[in-house]
Design an enzyme around this catalytic site. Structure first.
Site, PDB file in Angstrom:
ATOM      1  N   HIS A 134      45.092  47.109  28.488  1.00  0.00           N
ATOM      2  CA  HIS A 134      45.293  46.083  29.518  1.00  0.00           C
ATOM      3  C   HIS A 134      45.322  44.657  28.960  1.00  0.00           C
ATOM      4  O   HIS A 134      45.592  43.714  29.685  1.00  0.00           O
ATOM      5  CB  HIS A 134      44.192  46.165  30.583  1.00  0.00           C
ATOM      6  CG  HIS A 134      42.863  45.650  30.115  1.00  0.00           C
ATOM      7  ND1 HIS A 134      42.028  46.412  29.337  1.00  0.00           N
ATOM      8  CD2 HIS A 134      42.237  44.450  30.281  1.00  0.00           C
ATOM      9  CE1 HIS A 134      40.931  45.701  29.059  1.00  0.00           C
ATOM     10  NE2 HIS A 134      41.033  44.509  29.615  1.00  0.00           N
TER      11      HIS A 134
HETATM   12  C1  UD1 Z   1      39.938  40.630  32.975  1.00  0.00           C
HETATM   13  C2  UD1 Z   1      39.245  39.864  31.839  1.00  0.00           C
HETATM   14  C3  UD1 Z   1      39.074  40.782  30.643  1.00  0.00           C
HETATM   15  C4  UD1 Z   1      38.396  42.090  31.019  1.00  0.00           C
HETATM   16  C5  UD1 Z   1      39.126  42.722  32.190  1.00  0.00           C
HETATM   17  C6  UD1 Z   1      38.423  43.979  32.651  1.00  0.00           C
HETATM   18  C7  UD1 Z   1      39.845  37.454  31.825  1.00  0.00           C
HETATM   19  C8  UD1 Z   1      40.584  36.393  31.102  1.00  0.00           C
HETATM   20  N1  UD1 Z   1      40.056  38.722  31.387  1.00  0.00           N
HETATM   21  O1  UD1 Z   1      41.240  40.977  32.527  1.00  0.00           O
HETATM   22  O2  UD1 Z   1      38.260  40.113  29.694  1.00  0.00           O
HETATM   23  O3  UD1 Z   1      38.439  42.953  29.910  1.00  0.00           O
HETATM   24  O4  UD1 Z   1      39.175  41.782  33.272  1.00  0.00           O
HETATM   25  O5  UD1 Z   1      39.243  44.772  33.458  1.00  0.00           O
HETATM   26  O6  UD1 Z   1      39.105  37.156  32.734  1.00  0.00           O
HETATM   27  N2  UD1 Z   1      45.051  42.963  39.325  1.00  0.00           N
HETATM   28  C9  UD1 Z   1      45.220  43.752  40.440  1.00  0.00           C
HETATM   29  N3  UD1 Z   1      44.103  44.099  41.155  1.00  0.00           N
HETATM   30  C10 UD1 Z   1      42.849  43.682  40.818  1.00  0.00           C
HETATM   31  C11 UD1 Z   1      42.715  42.858  39.684  1.00  0.00           C
HETATM   32  C12 UD1 Z   1      43.810  42.515  38.940  1.00  0.00           C
HETATM   33  O7  UD1 Z   1      46.308  44.155  40.771  1.00  0.00           O
HETATM   34  O8  UD1 Z   1      41.882  44.041  41.519  1.00  0.00           O
HETATM   35  C13 UD1 Z   1      46.244  42.618  38.513  1.00  0.00           C
HETATM   36  C14 UD1 Z   1      46.888  41.341  38.922  1.00  0.00           C
HETATM   37  O9  UD1 Z   1      48.241  41.495  38.805  1.00  0.00           O
HETATM   38  C15 UD1 Z   1      46.390  40.346  37.873  1.00  0.00           C
HETATM   39  C16 UD1 Z   1      46.253  41.222  36.642  1.00  0.00           C
HETATM   40  O10 UD1 Z   1      45.870  42.504  37.148  1.00  0.00           O
HETATM   41  O11 UD1 Z   1      47.246  39.275  37.688  1.00  0.00           O
HETATM   42  C17 UD1 Z   1      45.240  40.739  35.646  1.00  0.00           C
HETATM   43  O12 UD1 Z   1      43.962  40.607  36.254  1.00  0.00           O
HETATM   44  P1  UD1 Z   1      42.903  39.525  35.686  1.00  0.00           P
HETATM   45  O13 UD1 Z   1      41.632  39.630  36.427  1.00  0.00           O
HETATM   46  O14 UD1 Z   1      43.548  38.184  35.595  1.00  0.00           O
HETATM   47  O15 UD1 Z   1      42.677  39.961  34.186  1.00  0.00           O
HETATM   48  P2  UD1 Z   1      42.374  41.380  33.558  1.00  0.00           P
HETATM   49  O16 UD1 Z   1      43.560  41.769  32.749  1.00  0.00           O
HETATM   50  O17 UD1 Z   1      41.844  42.352  34.567  1.00  0.00           O
END
Ligand code: UD1
Length: 368
Positions: free
Chosen positions: A207
């Protein structure tokens, strides 16, 4: 003495796991008033609610509801909303976990209001320096008064940056949670549901932005997983993070998923149940590479560096580029070796207890 208030801020999957035991101990023993805040960084039921349910975490007292956005907007939204809440709650201490945007926003809000800050999982360092998580953890450490480290190496990292006060090496709360929850990990139904047999598969997760946000590394990784599955005659189980799922669609890489066993993001108990029955792990998750070690499974770590270097230097986990041939070669190499890893690298399962005791001592030492 008037009861003290600690505000604990979580927002993403690994933070729910880290909060679980600390919040439970604090509430059960009435040591302080524990106020739990969910930033909303992770919001899907299978990225958030399932962790609260399975780990018995109390419902958050506040939901900031920030959702997904660019780094600046997500961090900024948590900062603004959390600051308002802190002004209203006037806690004696703020508790943040790990290295996400939620962590950094919580740290900045507390520091600017001069509220003491405790950082759980302090001192982890990982190249490159411009990785979002590295920025978040370095800045958070530098404004924290209490820094709880998982290992001696993390405390050494802090010393090298001249952070010496308030540092406690306590072990890893994720190990505590793993030990407590382990009796629940034999969920045969997750194997049956996916037609898997114990030892007949490996577990993969991917991810990180540097692995999934561009077509080439993502294509290489998915091709690498297929090659490993073919060469080892094992199935590849791939729970897909929503970010990765979106990118696979955007780059039209769906055909590469065909021979893999792809699932939705899994809850903690299901993922750990799979882990206990997996032959090995391929991942870019900081949490899962450690959990693999807790479970006695080795990991191919799809990162240029890792904060969990202890597991690399003893040879248990192996770093690997997002390149299909290298992935295949490194897995075949590590399957042919016997390696052991020293006991107690991340403590003995009493990190949450030590954190709670240290916070209690800190709270009694500062005047309101
Ligand atoms: C975040 C953390 C990472 C951690 C990970 C655990 C940061 C910079 N990164 O990364 O350190 O390892 O969480 O999982 O904070 N999305 C959904 N549903 C959700 C959440 C996210 O669809 O409930 C999608 C969205 O499109 C979003 C993308 O995932 O833009 C990324 O989510 P985000 O929370 O920004 O970062 P992670 O990649 O989850």
């Amino acid at each position: 003495m008037q009861q003290r208030t600690v505000v604990s801020l979580v927002g993403a999957r690994p933070q729910f796991i880290k909060e679980a035991l600390i919040g439970k101990l604090a509430r059960e023993r009435h040591i302080w008033r524990h106020v739990l805040v969910h930033s909303g960084q992770h919001y899907d039921a299978n990225m958030s609610d399932v962790f609260f349910r399975q780990l018995g975490i109390a419902s958050p007292d506040y939901q900031l509801g920030v959702g997904s956005a660019s780094h600046g907007k997500q961090t900024g939204d948590v900062l603004v909303r959390f600051e308002e809440l802190l002004v209203a709650e006037r806690p004696d201490l703020v508790l943040v976990y790990g290295d996400t945007n939620t962590t950094l926003a919580g740290a900045l809000a507390a520091a600017k209001l001069r509220i003491p800050l405790a950082h759980v999982e302090a001192g982890i360092r990982q190249a490159p320096k411009d990785m979002p998580e590295e920025i978040n953890r370095v800045l958070t450490d530098h404004v924290s008064q209490l820094l709880f480290c998982c290992s001696d190496a993390a405390a050494t990292n802090l010393r090298e940056e001249n952070i010496r006060e308030g540092v406690h090496v306590v072990g890893d709360v994720m190990f505590d949670v793993f030990k407590v929850m382990k009796p629940l990990f034999d969920r045969g139904d997750i194997l049956n549901k996916n037609g898997l047999v114990p030892g007949g598969f490996f577990l993969a997760t991917v991810h990180r932005d540097f692995n999934v946000d561009h077509k080439e590394p993502l294509e290489e990784i998915l091709s690498g997983l297929r090659r490993i599955a073919r060469r080892t005659s094992l199935r590849c189980v791939l729970p897909l993070h929503p970010r990765t799922a979106r990118k696979i669609e955007e780059f039209s890489l769906q055909p590469l998923l065909e021979s893999l066993c792809v699932t939705e993001p899994l809850g903690y108990v299901e993922l750990m149940s799979l882990l206990l029955h997996a032959a090995f792990v391929v991942t870019d998750s900081g949490g899962l590479q450690k959990e693999a070690w807790f479970a006695g499974r080795r990991s191919l770590v799809l990162m240029p560096d890792t904060g969990w270097r202890e597991l690399i230097s003893c040879g248990w986990n192996v770093l690997c580029a997002p390149a299909q041939e290298e992935m295949e070669r490194r897995v075949l190499d590590f399957l042919s070796e016997r390696v052991s890893c020293p006991e107690g690298v991340y403590g003995y399962g009493d990190a949450a207890e030590k954190i709670v005791v240290a916070i209690k001592k800190f709270l009694t030492s500062v005047s309101r």
